[in-house]
Design a protein around this motif. Structure first.
Motif, PDB file in Angstrom:
ATOM      1  N   UNK A 124       0.839  -1.195   0.000  1.00 19.89           N
ATOM      2  CA  UNK A 124       0.000   0.000   0.000  1.00 19.89           C
ATOM      3  C   UNK A 124       0.877   1.249   0.000  1.00 19.89           C
ATOM      4  N   UNK A 125       0.705   2.080  -0.994  1.00 25.61           N
ATOM      5  CA  UNK A 125       1.431   3.348  -1.103  1.00 25.61           C
ATOM      6  C   UNK A 125       0.671   4.401  -0.302  1.00 25.61           C
ATOM      7  N   UNK A 126       1.045   4.562   0.988  1.00 26.01           N
ATOM      8  CA  UNK A 126       0.312   5.494   1.848  1.00 26.01           C
ATOM      9  C   UNK A 126       1.241   6.252   2.793  1.00 26.01           C
ATOM     10  N   UNK A 127       2.515   6.354   2.440  1.00 24.36           N
ATOM     11  CA  UNK A 127       3.502   7.106   3.233  1.00 24.36           C
ATOM     12  C   UNK A 127       3.617   6.602   4.666  1.00 24.36           C
ATOM     13  N   UNK A 128       3.379   5.313   4.884  1.00 23.47           N
ATOM     14  CA  UNK A 128       3.526   4.772   6.234  1.00 23.47           C
ATOM     15  C   UNK A 128       4.977   4.903   6.685  1.00 23.47           C
ATOM     16  N   UNK A 129       5.179   5.465   7.879  1.00 22.49           N
ATOM     17  CA  UNK A 129       6.521   5.635   8.432  1.00 22.49           C
ATOM     18  C   UNK A 129       6.523   5.241   9.900  1.00 22.49           C
ATOM     19  N   UNK A 130       7.376   4.299  10.255  1.00 25.17           N
ATOM     20  CA  UNK A 130       7.544   3.920  11.651  1.00 25.17           C
ATOM     21  C   UNK A 130       8.502   4.915  12.294  1.00 25.17           C
ATOM     22  N   UNK A 131       8.117   5.479  13.436  1.00 25.67           N
ATOM     23  CA  UNK A 131       8.898   6.569  14.008  1.00 25.67           C
ATOM     24  C   UNK A 131       8.753   6.582  15.524  1.00 25.67           C
ATOM     25  N   UNK A 132       9.237   7.631  16.145  1.00 29.07           N
ATOM     26  CA  UNK A 132       8.974   7.908  17.546  1.00 29.07           C
ATOM     27  C   UNK A 132       8.026   9.089  17.613  1.00 29.07           C
ATOM     28  N   UNK A 133       7.138   9.071  18.570  1.00 29.07           N
ATOM     29  CA  UNK A 133       6.283  10.225  18.811  1.00 29.07           C
ATOM     30  C   UNK A 133       6.731  10.865  20.109  1.00 29.07           C
ATOM     31  N   UNK A 134       6.711  12.190  20.149  1.00 28.80           N
ATOM     32  CA  UNK A 134       7.227  12.917  21.309  1.00 28.80           C
ATOM     33  C   UNK A 134       6.116  13.763  21.927  1.00 28.80           C
ATOM     34  N   UNK A 135       5.856  13.514  23.212  1.00 32.45           N
ATOM     35  CA  UNK A 135       4.980  14.372  24.010  1.00 32.45           C
ATOM     36  C   UNK A 135       5.831  15.474  24.606  1.00 32.45           C
ATOM     37  N   UNK A 136       5.376  16.721  24.511  1.00 31.45           N
ATOM     38  CA  UNK A 136       6.138  17.858  25.015  1.00 31.45           C
ATOM     39  C   UNK A 136       5.251  18.721  25.902  1.00 31.45           C
ATOM     40  N   UNK A 137       5.803  19.119  27.055  1.00 31.16           N
ATOM     41  CA  UNK A 137       5.126  20.032  27.966  1.00 31.16           C
ATOM     42  C   UNK A 137       5.994  21.265  28.179  1.00 31.16           C
ATOM     43  N   UNK A 138       5.400  22.442  28.005  1.00 26.40           N
ATOM     44  CA  UNK A 138       6.104  23.699  28.238  1.00 26.40           C
ATOM     45  C   UNK A 138       5.602  24.413  29.494  1.00 26.40           C
ATOM     46  N   UNK A 139       4.640  23.816  30.161  1.00 22.90           N
ATOM     47  CA  UNK A 139       4.096  24.345  31.405  1.00 22.90           C
ATOM     48  C   UNK A 139       4.640  23.509  32.558  1.00 22.90           C
TER      49      UNK A 139
END
Length: 461
Positions: A124-139
């Motif tokens: 399937x040509x759907x730009x699937x990319x395995x990656x890391x997701x990052x949660x960020x807090x500035x408060x």
């Protein structure tokens, strides 16, 4: 009840519509189908896929879609395939215990590899990319609270927490690249082009000859067939005529109460906002390789993914428009932007990420979409109570990408094999029940998760 969909604002994912976008398999509606699925988005197409591939007793499927293929929330989201490992899990622990909460987290995590495997096996040509997701807090206060949640999840001994990397202190900004960050956490996730993913699956389904697609054909009523009609159990009305089915599956998410009014208080249509940010042509974009959930010092949440072409898909900002209920709550008009947040992403990359100050990045397309939010923040999946032969997969809370594929597999087993919900392996809190329906009917609106505990700002798709 939810009104039928309007004519939406154009969005990036669908700038080049697929050849099936407005497809009708036959000029006229089929007279009868074993199964009629209402909705041609992620939930409807996934359920049809599992029925076709795993249940030989299902010989004919008709998919009805009120607009074009995948024109609802799936085709208008942020491109995330991002499980929630710890954010909402404490709430589920408090409600139902650690085991029930872990079921949800592990179910969502399983989607990353399940979709990866499917994309590779089906090419399937759907730009699937395995990656890391990052949660960020500035408060700082929010960062401290998030640290406590992380530590609590570690104490429960959930094995999946070994994949979470949490940081506080002076190096956070350098780790995540977000200006003013005071805490961040990362774990495995993926990004995807949902519209391409769904249209590829649909192409394969139609090639089987067992699936009939009818776009621009909203279902306006589902009623039991007349007594003595042994050929079918249900009559489905549309503006183009009627058809009959033995079983009906409701996958229209935000619009489900138009046909199942008992869900009026359970699944509420809620609008969100998303956009594409690009740098000027010929100018290289600073490299981003992770997806993000970013929270400003004022706790305005955004979710974003980078694309290989250097552009960014980013959305959220619900903290800005949440007080303006008429602009988003119980609102199905995705032809109009949300005024309270439509300008928020102007200059977003420059003010948020290190290295983007001179990029010239700007919003080149912005749109809105309608999600279905459940009263208790869990999807409704399974047999519709007191409606034998009707099933539902809806109320996905802006978080359907790591939920739908395997939920559809379980639902297909219920439809095709007549197994009970408990035999499918789906999280117990997903089961649609009379008790959940009545709780929402009898509860106060402000006690629901959308307006009460704030699940709405956590949308991640």
């Amino acid at each position: 009840m939810a009104t039928l969909p309007s004519n939406p604002i154009a969005c990036f994912w669908q700038n080049n519509p697929h050849e099936l976008h407005n497809h009708r398999s036959t000029e006229d509606l089929p007279t009868h189908s074993d199964v009629v699925i209402i909705g041609a988005g992620y939930a409807g197409v996934s359920t049809a896929w599992h029925l076709l591939h795993n249940h030989d007793n299902i010989k004919s499927i008709t998919i009805l879609e009120a607009r074009g293929v995948c024109s609802g929330a799936t085709g208008r989201n942020g491109g995330h395939l991002r499980p929630d490992l710890y954010g909402h899990i404490p709430t589920y622990i408090d409600r139902a215990g650690p085991e029930a909460a872990a079921e949800i987290a592990e179910f969502e995590i399983a989607h990353v590899q399940a979709i990866k495997k499917l994309v590779e096996s089906e090419q399937i040509d759907c730009d699937f990319t395995l990656t890391r997701t990052i949660d960020v807090w500035c408060n700082e206060q929010a960062a401290q609270a998030s640290r406590k949640v992380y530590e609590r999840m570690k104490e429960y001994g959930f094995a999946y927490m070994d994949d979470v990397d949490f940081h506080t202190g002076k190096n956070v900004e350098g780790i995540c690249g977000v200006k003013g960050a005071v805490a961040c956490a990362s774990y495995t996730a993926a990004t995807i082009w949902p519209y391409k993913f769904i249209t590829h699956l649909l192409t394969k389904l139609l090639a089987s000859g067992k699936v009939n697609l009818q776009t621009h054909t909203p279902a306006t009523a589902v009623t039991p067939s007349a007594a003595g009609d042994s050929n079918s159990k249900f009559t489905i009305d549309t503006p183009r005529g009627t058809l009959h089915a033995d079983k009906v599956i409701h996958t229209s998410n935000a619009y489900v109460s138009s046909l199942l009014p008992q869900y009026k208080h359970n699944i509420i249509p809620c609008k969100g906002i998303c956009c594409r940010i690009a740098v000027p042509e010929g100018k290289p974009a600073p490299l981003l390789t992770n997806s993000y959930i970013e929270r400003t010092k004022d706790s305005v949440l955004s979710y974003l993914i980078p694309r290989a072409d250097g552009s960014i898909i980013v959305g959220g900002a619900s903290g800005l428009f949440k007080p303006h209920r008429e602009q988003w709550y119980n609102n199905t008009d995705d032809s109009v932007l949300i005024d309270a947040a439509k300008d928020f992403y102007d200059g977003y990359m420059q003010r948020t990420f290190r290295g983007w100050e001179e990029s010239g990045a700007r919003v080149d397309q912005i749109w809105t979409g309608v999600m279905g939010y459940s009263y208790d923040s869990n999807p409704h999946v399974g047999a519709v109570p007191e409606n034998e032969g009707q099933f539902i997969l809806a109320g996905l809370n802006g978080h359907g990408m790591p939920v739908v594929w395997l939920a559809a597999e379980g639902l297909a087993r219920m439809v095709g094999e007549r197994v009970e919900f408990e035999e499918t392996g789906m999280p117990r809190l997903f089961k649609t029940t009379r008790e959940r329906i009545e709780r929402a009917k009898e509860g106060k609106e402000e006690d629901g998760d959308i307006l009460g505990t704030g699940s709405f700002p956590a949308t991640k798709q």
